[in-house]
Design a protein around this motif. Structure first.
Motif, mmCIF file in Angstrom:
data_model
loop_
_atom_site.group_PDB
_atom_site.id
_atom_site.type_symbol
_atom_site.label_atom_id
_atom_site.label_comp_id
_atom_site.label_asym_id
_atom_site.label_seq_id
_atom_site.Cartn_x
_atom_site.Cartn_y
_atom_site.Cartn_z
ATOM 1 N N MET A 59 12.804 20.861 -25.399
ATOM 2 C CA MET A 59 13.322 21.885 -26.270
ATOM 3 C C MET A 59 12.159 22.399 -27.123
ATOM 4 N N SER A 60 12.031 23.710 -27.186
ATOM 5 C CA SER A 60 10.908 24.277 -27.919
ATOM 6 C C SER A 60 11.186 24.295 -29.411
ATOM 7 N N ILE A 61 10.150 24.392 -30.176
ATOM 8 C CA ILE A 61 10.254 24.416 -31.637
ATOM 9 C C ILE A 61 11.003 25.662 -32.099
ATOM 10 N N ARG A 62 10.814 26.752 -31.353
ATOM 11 C CA ARG A 62 11.506 28.000 -31.697
ATOM 12 C C ARG A 62 13.019 27.831 -31.560
ATOM 13 N N LEU A 63 13.478 27.194 -30.519
ATOM 14 C CA LEU A 63 14.902 26.957 -30.300
ATOM 15 C C LEU A 63 15.457 26.008 -31.365
#
Length: 87
Positions: free
Chosen positions: A1-5
């Motif tokens: 999971m990306s930091i943006r999400l």
């Protein structure tokens, strides 16, 4: 999971909790206000109809008092009451 999400989900959670709380409080306030308003309207309607009923029966009472003084009533009512048991 990306930091943006992760940041997007966190932002939406932080933003939606106060919105949900505000919505619940507003709904509760409007609900209580509508209930109080309807109860007040019913009380006013009850008082109005009670006044109309009292006025109606006061008029009937006055008409009965007036009709008690009629000559025909005074003369014929005792005769009618004597013949009630014969029927």
């Amino acid at each position: 999971m990306s930091i943006r999400l992760k940041l997007t989900i966190m932002f939406l959670a932080i933003a939606s909790i106060p919105l949900l709380l505000f919505s619940v409080l507003t709904f509760s306030n409007y609900k209580n206000s509508l209930e109080a308003n309807h109860l007040l309207q019913l009380q006013i309607l009850g008082l109005f109809q009670g006044g109309q009923i009292e006025t109606y029966f006061a008029g009937l009472s006055k008409n009965i008092e007036i009709s008690q003084g009629f000559y025909n009533i005074k003369k014929n009512l005792p005769v009618l009451t004597q013949h009630i048991d014969e029927s």
